[in-house]
Design an enzyme around this catalytic site. Structure first.
Site, PDB file in Angstrom:
ATOM      1  N   LYS A 123      -9.714 103.389 -65.171  1.00 23.00           N
ATOM      2  CA  LYS A 123      -9.417 103.839 -63.966  1.00 23.00           C
ATOM      3  C   LYS A 123      -9.110 105.305 -63.923  1.00 23.00           C
ATOM      4  O   LYS A 123      -8.292 105.833 -64.431  1.00 23.00           O
ATOM      5  CB  LYS A 123      -8.141 103.065 -63.562  1.00 23.00           C
TER       6      LYS A 123
HETATM    7  O1  G3P Z   1      -4.414  97.260 -58.952  1.00 24.25           O
HETATM    8  C1  G3P Z   1      -3.356  98.058 -58.286  1.00 24.25           C
HETATM    9  C2  G3P Z   1      -2.274  97.622 -57.355  1.00 24.25           C
HETATM   10  O2  G3P Z   1      -1.883  96.611 -58.456  1.00 24.25           O
HETATM   11  C3  G3P Z   1      -1.201  97.953 -56.882  1.00 24.25           C
HETATM   12  O3  G3P Z   1      -0.503  96.853 -56.354  1.00 24.25           O
HETATM   13  O4  G3P Z   1       1.591  95.676 -55.318  1.00 24.25           O
HETATM   14  O5  G3P Z   1       1.774  98.080 -56.795  1.00 24.25           O
HETATM   15  O6  G3P Z   1       0.825  97.920 -54.481  1.00 24.25           O
HETATM   16  P1  G3P Z   1       1.053  97.280 -55.677  1.00 24.25           P
END
Ligand code: G3P
Length: 214
Positions: A83
Protein backbone atom coordinates in the site's frame (compact mmCIF):
# COMPACT_ATOMS: atom_id res chain seq x y z
CA UNK A 1 -17.20 -8.68 -7.02
CA UNK A 2 -14.26 -9.85 -4.94
CA UNK A 3 -14.49 -9.62 -1.16
CA UNK A 4 -11.36 -8.56 0.68
CA UNK A 5 -11.38 -8.50 4.48
CA UNK A 6 -10.28 -5.16 5.94
CA UNK A 7 -8.61 -6.37 9.12
CA UNK A 8 -5.43 -7.78 10.62
CA UNK A 9 -7.34 -10.01 13.04
CA UNK A 10 -6.20 -13.60 12.42
CA UNK A 11 -9.27 -15.24 13.98
CA UNK A 12 -11.65 -13.22 11.77
CA UNK A 13 -9.54 -13.88 8.68
CA UNK A 14 -9.47 -17.62 9.36
CA UNK A 15 -13.21 -17.77 10.12
CA UNK A 16 -14.34 -16.02 6.93
CA UNK A 17 -11.64 -17.60 4.79
CA UNK A 18 -12.81 -21.07 5.86
CA UNK A 19 -16.28 -20.07 4.60
CA UNK A 20 -14.73 -19.38 1.19
CA UNK A 21 -15.59 -15.68 1.22
CA UNK A 22 -12.15 -14.09 1.41
CA UNK A 23 -10.47 -13.20 -1.89
CA UNK A 24 -7.82 -11.06 -0.18
CA UNK A 25 -7.00 -8.94 2.86
CA UNK A 26 -6.17 -5.27 3.36
CA UNK A 27 -4.34 -3.94 6.41
CA UNK A 28 -3.17 -0.50 7.44
CA UNK A 29 -1.06 0.80 10.36
CA UNK A 30 -4.17 1.41 12.52
CA UNK A 31 -5.48 -2.14 11.98
CA UNK A 32 -2.05 -3.64 12.76
CA UNK A 33 -1.73 -1.49 15.93
CA UNK A 34 -5.15 -2.72 17.11
CA UNK A 35 -3.94 -6.34 17.12
CA UNK A 36 -0.68 -5.83 19.03
CA UNK A 37 2.29 -8.14 18.38
CA UNK A 38 4.98 -8.03 15.74
CA UNK A 39 4.06 -6.48 12.40
CA UNK A 40 6.07 -9.00 10.40
CA UNK A 41 4.66 -12.05 12.15
CA UNK A 42 1.06 -10.80 11.81
CA UNK A 43 1.53 -10.27 8.06
CA UNK A 44 3.23 -13.63 7.58
CA UNK A 45 0.44 -15.35 9.50
CA UNK A 46 -2.20 -13.64 7.32
CA UNK A 47 -0.33 -14.70 4.18
CA UNK A 48 -0.27 -18.29 5.42
CA UNK A 49 -4.09 -18.29 5.73
CA UNK A 50 -5.11 -16.35 2.61
CA UNK A 51 -4.19 -17.27 -0.95
CA UNK A 52 -5.19 -13.93 -2.47
CA UNK A 53 -3.50 -10.54 -2.25
CA UNK A 54 -2.59 -9.15 1.18
CA UNK A 55 -2.05 -5.39 1.35
CA UNK A 56 0.67 -4.09 3.65
CA UNK A 57 1.15 -0.36 4.06
CA UNK A 58 4.43 1.48 3.61
CA UNK A 59 4.83 4.19 6.23
CA UNK A 60 7.72 6.11 4.67
CA UNK A 61 6.86 9.45 3.13
CA UNK A 62 9.85 9.70 0.78
CA UNK A 63 10.16 7.77 -2.48
CA UNK A 64 13.36 5.94 -1.55
CA UNK A 65 11.94 4.87 1.78
CA UNK A 66 8.72 3.62 0.16
CA UNK A 67 10.74 1.65 -2.41
CA UNK A 68 12.90 0.07 0.28
CA UNK A 69 9.90 -0.89 2.41
CA UNK A 70 8.11 -2.31 -0.64
CA UNK A 71 11.09 -4.46 -1.63
CA UNK A 72 11.36 -5.79 1.92
CA UNK A 73 7.64 -6.61 2.29
CA UNK A 74 7.50 -8.21 -1.17
CA UNK A 75 10.02 -10.80 0.05
CA UNK A 76 7.80 -11.88 2.95
CA UNK A 77 5.32 -13.69 0.70
CA UNK A 78 4.33 -14.02 -2.95
CA UNK A 79 0.90 -12.50 -2.33
CA UNK A 80 2.06 -9.22 -0.74
CA UNK A 81 0.68 -6.01 -2.22
CA UNK A 82 2.33 -2.81 -1.00
CA UNK A 83 0.00 0.00 0.00
CA UNK A 84 1.41 3.33 -1.11
CA UNK A 85 -0.07 6.61 0.17
CA UNK A 86 -1.36 9.01 -2.45
CA UNK A 87 1.38 11.63 -2.14
CA UNK A 88 3.79 12.72 -4.90
CA UNK A 89 6.58 10.68 -3.32
CA UNK A 90 4.30 7.62 -3.37
CA UNK A 91 3.16 8.17 -6.95
CA UNK A 92 6.83 8.38 -8.02
CA UNK A 93 7.40 4.93 -6.53
CA UNK A 94 4.52 3.32 -8.47
CA UNK A 95 6.12 2.89 -11.94
CA UNK A 96 9.39 1.71 -10.37
CA UNK A 97 7.58 -0.96 -8.36
CA UNK A 98 5.46 -1.97 -11.36
CA UNK A 99 8.62 -2.48 -13.42
CA UNK A 100 10.08 -4.59 -10.60
CA UNK A 101 6.95 -6.77 -10.56
CA UNK A 102 5.83 -5.59 -7.10
CA UNK A 103 2.07 -5.08 -6.82
CA UNK A 104 0.83 -1.81 -5.33
CA UNK A 105 -2.39 -0.52 -3.79
CA UNK A 106 -2.63 3.27 -3.80
CA UNK A 107 -4.35 4.28 -0.60
CA UNK A 108 -5.88 7.41 0.95
CA UNK A 109 -7.60 8.25 -2.33
CA UNK A 110 -10.45 10.73 -1.99
CA UNK A 111 -11.07 11.94 -5.55
CA UNK A 112 -11.39 10.47 -9.04
CA UNK A 113 -8.53 12.69 -10.24
CA UNK A 114 -6.23 11.16 -7.63
CA UNK A 115 -7.30 7.71 -8.85
CA UNK A 116 -6.62 8.74 -12.48
CA UNK A 117 -3.08 9.78 -11.56
CA UNK A 118 -2.46 6.53 -9.65
CA UNK A 119 -3.78 4.46 -12.57
CA UNK A 120 -1.57 6.32 -15.06
CA UNK A 121 1.43 5.75 -12.77
CA UNK A 122 0.80 2.01 -12.92
CA UNK A 123 -0.81 1.13 -9.62
CA UNK A 124 -2.22 -2.40 -9.48
CA UNK A 125 -5.07 -1.39 -7.14
CA UNK A 126 -6.59 1.91 -6.12
CA UNK A 127 -8.49 2.41 -2.85
CA UNK A 128 -11.08 5.19 -2.67
CA UNK A 129 -12.06 5.78 0.99
CA UNK A 130 -15.83 5.99 0.90
CA UNK A 131 -16.80 6.14 4.58
CA UNK A 132 -14.39 8.96 5.37
CA UNK A 133 -15.90 11.01 2.52
CA UNK A 134 -19.41 10.32 3.84
CA UNK A 135 -18.16 11.46 7.27
CA UNK A 136 -17.46 14.95 5.95
CA UNK A 137 -20.74 15.24 4.08
CA UNK A 138 -19.65 14.09 0.60
CA UNK A 139 -21.34 11.20 -1.19
CA UNK A 140 -18.40 8.80 -1.20
CA UNK A 141 -19.87 6.33 -3.69
CA UNK A 142 -19.91 9.05 -6.36
CA UNK A 143 -16.15 8.75 -6.82
CA UNK A 144 -16.38 4.97 -7.25
CA UNK A 145 -18.73 5.56 -10.15
CA UNK A 146 -16.39 8.22 -11.62
CA UNK A 147 -13.32 5.99 -11.23
CA UNK A 148 -15.14 3.09 -12.91
CA UNK A 149 -16.00 5.36 -15.88
CA UNK A 150 -12.37 6.52 -16.21
CA UNK A 151 -11.08 2.97 -15.92
CA UNK A 152 -13.45 1.81 -18.65
CA UNK A 153 -12.73 4.78 -20.97
CA UNK A 154 -9.02 4.04 -21.08
CA UNK A 155 -8.95 0.30 -20.32
CA UNK A 156 -6.74 0.73 -17.25
CA UNK A 157 -5.81 -2.65 -15.75
CA UNK A 158 -5.97 -1.26 -12.19
CA UNK A 159 -8.55 -2.90 -9.91
CA UNK A 160 -10.74 -0.61 -7.81
CA UNK A 161 -10.98 -1.52 -4.11
CA UNK A 162 -13.86 0.24 -2.38
CA UNK A 163 -12.39 0.97 1.07
CA UNK A 164 -13.45 2.58 4.33
CA UNK A 165 -16.68 0.59 4.17
CA UNK A 166 -18.85 1.25 7.21
CA UNK A 167 -22.09 -0.65 6.56
CA UNK A 168 -23.73 -3.20 4.30
CA UNK A 169 -25.27 -0.58 1.99
CA UNK A 170 -21.74 0.44 0.99
CA UNK A 171 -21.15 -3.17 -0.14
CA UNK A 172 -24.46 -3.32 -1.98
CA UNK A 173 -23.77 -0.05 -3.80
CA UNK A 174 -20.24 -1.20 -4.68
CA UNK A 175 -21.66 -4.34 -6.28
CA UNK A 176 -24.36 -2.39 -8.15
CA UNK A 177 -21.68 -0.06 -9.53
CA UNK A 178 -19.60 -3.05 -10.65
CA UNK A 179 -16.61 -2.26 -8.42
CA UNK A 180 -13.88 -4.88 -8.76
CA UNK A 181 -13.41 -5.35 -5.02
CA UNK A 182 -14.94 -4.25 -1.71
CA UNK A 183 -12.69 -4.46 1.33
CA UNK A 184 -15.08 -5.23 4.16
CA UNK A 185 -14.64 -5.11 7.95
CA UNK A 186 -15.62 -8.45 9.57
CA UNK A 187 -18.41 -6.71 11.54
CA UNK A 188 -20.04 -5.54 8.29
CA UNK A 189 -19.73 -8.97 6.66
CA UNK A 190 -21.45 -10.44 9.72
CA UNK A 191 -24.35 -7.99 9.35
CA UNK A 192 -24.76 -8.83 5.65
CA UNK A 193 -26.00 -12.27 6.71
CA UNK A 194 -28.79 -10.94 8.87
CA UNK A 195 -32.45 -10.88 7.90
CA UNK A 196 -35.24 -11.41 10.46
CA UNK A 197 -37.40 -13.20 7.87
CA UNK A 198 -34.64 -15.77 7.37
CA UNK A 199 -34.48 -16.41 11.13
CA UNK A 200 -38.27 -16.54 11.53
CA UNK A 201 -38.70 -18.66 8.43
CA UNK A 202 -36.16 -21.23 9.63
CA UNK A 203 -37.73 -21.32 13.08
CA UNK A 204 -41.16 -22.07 11.56
CA UNK A 205 -39.87 -24.72 9.16
CA UNK A 206 -38.06 -26.50 12.01
CA UNK A 207 -41.14 -26.33 14.27
CA UNK A 208 -43.39 -27.71 11.52
CA UNK A 209 -40.85 -30.44 10.75
CA UNK A 210 -41.09 -31.60 14.36
CA UNK A 211 -44.77 -32.46 13.72
CA UNK A 212 -44.00 -34.63 10.69
CA UNK A 213 -43.96 -38.37 11.22
CA UNK A 214 -40.52 -39.69 10.21
O1 G3P B 1 -8.69 0.02 4.02
C1 G3P B 1 -8.72 1.33 4.52
C2 G3P B 1 -9.89 1.48 5.39
O2 G3P B 1 -9.78 0.48 6.31
C3 G3P B 1 -10.10 2.72 6.19
O3 G3P B 1 -11.29 2.53 6.87
O4 G3P B 1 -13.00 2.92 8.59
O5 G3P B 1 -10.63 3.67 8.97
O6 G3P B 1 -12.07 4.84 7.32
P1 G3P B 1 -11.76 3.55 8.01
Amino acid sequence: MKFFLDTANLADIKYWNDMGLVDGVTTNPSLIAKEGGSFKSIIRDICAIVEGPVSVEATSVDTQGILEEARTYAQWSDNIVVKVPFIKEGVSALPVLRDEGIHTNTTLVFSANQALIAMKAGTSYVSPFIGRLDDIGHYGMEIVSEINDIKRNYSFKTEVIVASIRHSLHVLESARLGADIATIPASVLEKMFKHPLTDNGLERFLADWEAVEK
